[in-house]
Write an enzyme that holds these catalytic residues in place. Structure first.
Site, PDB file in Angstrom:
ATOM      1  N   CYS A   1       0.788  -1.094  -0.041  1.00  0.00           N
ATOM      2  CA  CYS A   1      -0.091   0.062   0.184  1.00  0.00           C
ATOM      3  C   CYS A   1       0.923   1.339   0.006  1.00  0.00           C
ATOM      4  O   CYS A   1       1.528   1.441   0.970  1.00  0.00           O
ATOM      5  CB  CYS A   1      -0.961   0.033   1.241  1.00  0.00           C
ATOM      6  SG  CYS A   1      -1.989   1.521   1.385  1.00  0.00           S
TER       7      CYS A   1
ATOM      8  N   ILE B   1       0.793   5.243  -0.195  1.00  0.00           N
ATOM      9  CA  ILE B   1       0.060   6.143   0.000  1.00  0.00           C
ATOM     10  C   ILE B   1       0.805   7.654  -0.470  1.00  0.00           C
ATOM     11  O   ILE B   1       1.804   8.066   0.014  1.00  0.00           O
ATOM     12  CB  ILE B   1      -0.504   6.562   1.544  1.00  0.00           C
ATOM     13  CG1 ILE B   1      -1.207   5.057   1.948  1.00  0.00           C
ATOM     14  CG2 ILE B   1      -1.279   7.649   1.650  1.00  0.00           C
ATOM     15  CD1 ILE B   1      -1.758   5.313   3.333  1.00  0.00           C
TER      16      ILE B   1
ATOM     17  N   THR C   1       5.428  14.731  -1.921  1.00  0.00           N
ATOM     18  CA  THR C   1       6.423  14.898  -2.857  1.00  0.00           C
ATOM     19  C   THR C   1       6.225  13.760  -4.162  1.00  0.00           C
ATOM     20  O   THR C   1       5.131  12.859  -3.853  1.00  0.00           O
ATOM     21  CB  THR C   1       8.009  14.483  -2.385  1.00  0.00           C
ATOM     22  OG1 THR C   1       7.879  13.257  -2.102  1.00  0.00           O
ATOM     23  CG2 THR C   1       8.074  15.351  -1.236  1.00  0.00           C
TER      24      THR C   1
ATOM     25  N   HIS D   1       7.811  11.130  -4.511  1.00  0.00           N
ATOM     26  CA  HIS D   1       8.219   9.918  -4.115  1.00  0.00           C
ATOM     27  C   HIS D   1       7.335   8.768  -4.439  1.00  0.00           C
ATOM     28  O   HIS D   1       7.712   7.697  -4.910  1.00  0.00           O
ATOM     29  CB  HIS D   1       8.631   9.853  -2.628  1.00  0.00           C
ATOM     30  CG  HIS D   1       9.395   8.713  -2.048  1.00  0.00           C
ATOM     31  ND1 HIS D   1       9.163   7.989  -1.276  1.00  0.00           N
ATOM     32  CD2 HIS D   1      10.686   8.108  -2.960  1.00  0.00           C
ATOM     33  CE1 HIS D   1      10.048   6.985  -0.910  1.00  0.00           C
ATOM     34  NE2 HIS D   1      11.128   7.266  -2.109  1.00  0.00           N
TER      35      HIS D   1
ATOM     36  N   ARG E   1     -10.625  -0.340   0.338  1.00  0.00           N
ATOM     37  CA  ARG E   1     -10.207  -1.121  -0.675  1.00  0.00           C
ATOM     38  C   ARG E   1      -9.311  -2.379   0.027  1.00  0.00           C
ATOM     39  O   ARG E   1      -8.860  -3.227  -0.708  1.00  0.00           O
ATOM     40  CB  ARG E   1      -9.160  -0.740  -1.690  1.00  0.00           C
ATOM     41  CG  ARG E   1     -10.055   0.292  -2.672  1.00  0.00           C
ATOM     42  CD  ARG E   1      -9.210   1.137  -3.402  1.00  0.00           C
ATOM     43  NE  ARG E   1      -9.760   2.405  -4.259  1.00  0.00           N
ATOM     44  CZ  ARG E   1     -10.759   3.235  -3.746  1.00  0.00           C
ATOM     45  NH1 ARG E   1     -10.753   3.456  -2.722  1.00  0.00           N
ATOM     46  NH2 ARG E   1     -11.327   3.943  -4.607  1.00  0.00           N
TER      47      ARG E   1
HETATM   48  N1  LIG Z   1       5.875   5.721   1.738  1.00  0.00           N
HETATM   49  C1  LIG Z   1       5.632   4.420   1.566  1.00  0.00           C
HETATM   50  C2  LIG Z   1       6.806   3.489   1.191  1.00  0.00           C
HETATM   51  N2  LIG Z   1       7.967   3.962   1.343  1.00  0.00           N
HETATM   52  C3  LIG Z   1       9.073   3.110   1.498  1.00  0.00           C
HETATM   53  C4  LIG Z   1       9.994   2.466   0.326  1.00  0.00           C
HETATM   54  O1  LIG Z   1       8.519   1.364  -0.336  1.00  0.00           O
HETATM   55  C5  LIG Z   1      11.005   1.799   0.166  1.00  0.00           C
HETATM   56  O2  LIG Z   1      10.853   0.621   1.258  1.00  0.00           O
HETATM   57  C6  LIG Z   1      12.069   2.916   0.668  1.00  0.00           C
HETATM   58  O3  LIG Z   1      11.979   3.872  -0.291  1.00  0.00           O
HETATM   59  C7  LIG Z   1      13.548   2.376   0.768  1.00  0.00           C
HETATM   60  O4  LIG Z   1      13.712   1.625  -0.363  1.00  0.00           O
HETATM   61  N3  LIG Z   1       6.327   2.213   1.051  1.00  0.00           N
HETATM   62  C8  LIG Z   1       5.368   1.695   1.101  1.00  0.00           C
HETATM   63  O5  LIG Z   1       5.151   0.541   0.615  1.00  0.00           O
HETATM   64  N4  LIG Z   1       4.253   2.668   1.248  1.00  0.00           N
HETATM   65  C9  LIG Z   1       4.330   3.943   1.374  1.00  0.00           C
HETATM   66  O6  LIG Z   1       3.447   4.566   1.714  1.00  0.00           O
HETATM   67  C1  LIG Z   2       4.916   7.335  -0.914  1.00  0.00           C
HETATM   68  C2  LIG Z   2       6.024   7.591   0.054  1.00  0.00           C
HETATM   69  O1  LIG Z   2       7.004   7.239   0.162  1.00  0.00           O
HETATM   70  C3  LIG Z   2       5.507   8.739   1.125  1.00  0.00           C
HETATM   71  O2  LIG Z   2       5.406   8.172   2.525  1.00  0.00           O
HETATM   72  C4  LIG Z   2       6.423   9.886   1.085  1.00  0.00           C
HETATM   73  O3  LIG Z   2       5.942  11.047   1.674  1.00  0.00           O
HETATM   74  P1  LIG Z   2       6.359  12.227   1.075  1.00  0.00           P
HETATM   75  O4  LIG Z   2       6.255  12.498  -0.135  1.00  0.00           O
HETATM   76  O5  LIG Z   2       5.635  13.501   1.784  1.00  0.00           O
HETATM   77  O6  LIG Z   2       8.031  12.419   1.633  1.00  0.00           O
END
Ligand SMILES: Nc1c(NC[C@H](O)[C@H](O)[C@H](O)CO)[nH]c(=O)[nH]c1=O
Ligand SMILES: CC(=O)[C@@H](O)COP(=O)(O)O
Length: 158
Positions: free
Chosen positions: A89, A91, A95, A97, A136
């Site tokens: 999941c 979210i 940013t 990311h 979901r």
């Molecule tokens: N923000 C979320 C993440 N972030 C972590 C990344 O998946 C990953 O573990 C990190 O970037 C190191 O490689 N992961 C999720 O599954 N869900 C999120 O909302």
């Molecule tokens: C999808 C993610 O990695 C999220 O937690 C990152 O959050 P942000 O874009 O506010 O740094």
């Protein structure tokens, strides 16, 4: 399908193959585990509902959804594994990311399926909010884990 009509747990039960001897790997992201645990429980429930044996379901955890690809590969390369289900999941944050993770995981999981020539299922929620995810993962829009499991089953009947 319009979101208001969406139910991930509504699907045809036609053409369900015999999976009594099939072995499933399930790789689960630990991020947002309130959601991913619900996806996992639903996926296992569906696999067993359609005939899989609990002893033939193998779970592995990964830190986040970005690691689902490598976790899926480590399961898919095992000859005894017939299908892999990836549950996560991601979210949306502040940013971009989110975009990079979702894109990497979608393409990565696809590549693992093609490389090992076996079903590797994208059971990853990519919501804007936690509420959308909960909707979901057993809420008003069904459960993505259920959908991922039935997808794996049907692909084994291809
Ligand atoms: N923000 C979320 C993440 N972030 C972590 C990344 O998946 C990953 O573990 C990190 O970037 C190191 O490689 N992961 C999720 O599954 N869900 C999120 O909302
Ligand atoms: C999808 C993610 O990695 C999220 O937690 C990152 O959050 P942000 O874009 O506010 O740094």
């Amino acid at each position: 399908m319009a979101t208001s009509l969406k139910n991930l747990s509504q699907y045809s039960e036609n053409n369900i193959p015999d999976i009594s001897n099939k072995k499933f790997g399930i790789v689960v992201s630990e991020w947002n585990d309130q959601v991913t645990e619900s996806l996992f429980e639903s996926a296992v429930e569906t696999l067993i509902k359609y005939g899989a044996k609990k002893k033939n379901i193998f779970r592995k955890n990964v830190p986040g959804s970005f690691e689902l690809t490598l976790g899926a590969q480590w399961l898919a390369e095992l000859n005894e594994i017939d299908a892999v289900i990836c549950l996560g999941c991601v979210i949306q944050g502040e940013t971009r990311h989110f975009d990079f993770i979702c894109d990497a995981v979608a393409h990565g999981i696809t590549n693992v399926a093609l490389k090992y020539n076996k079903p590797v299922i994208f059971g990853v929620l990519t919501p804007n909010t936690l509420q959308q995810a909960l909707d979901r993962a057993g809420g008003k829009h069904g459960n993505k884990g259920d959908e991922a499991a039935i997808t794996a089953i049907k692909m084994l009947g291809f």
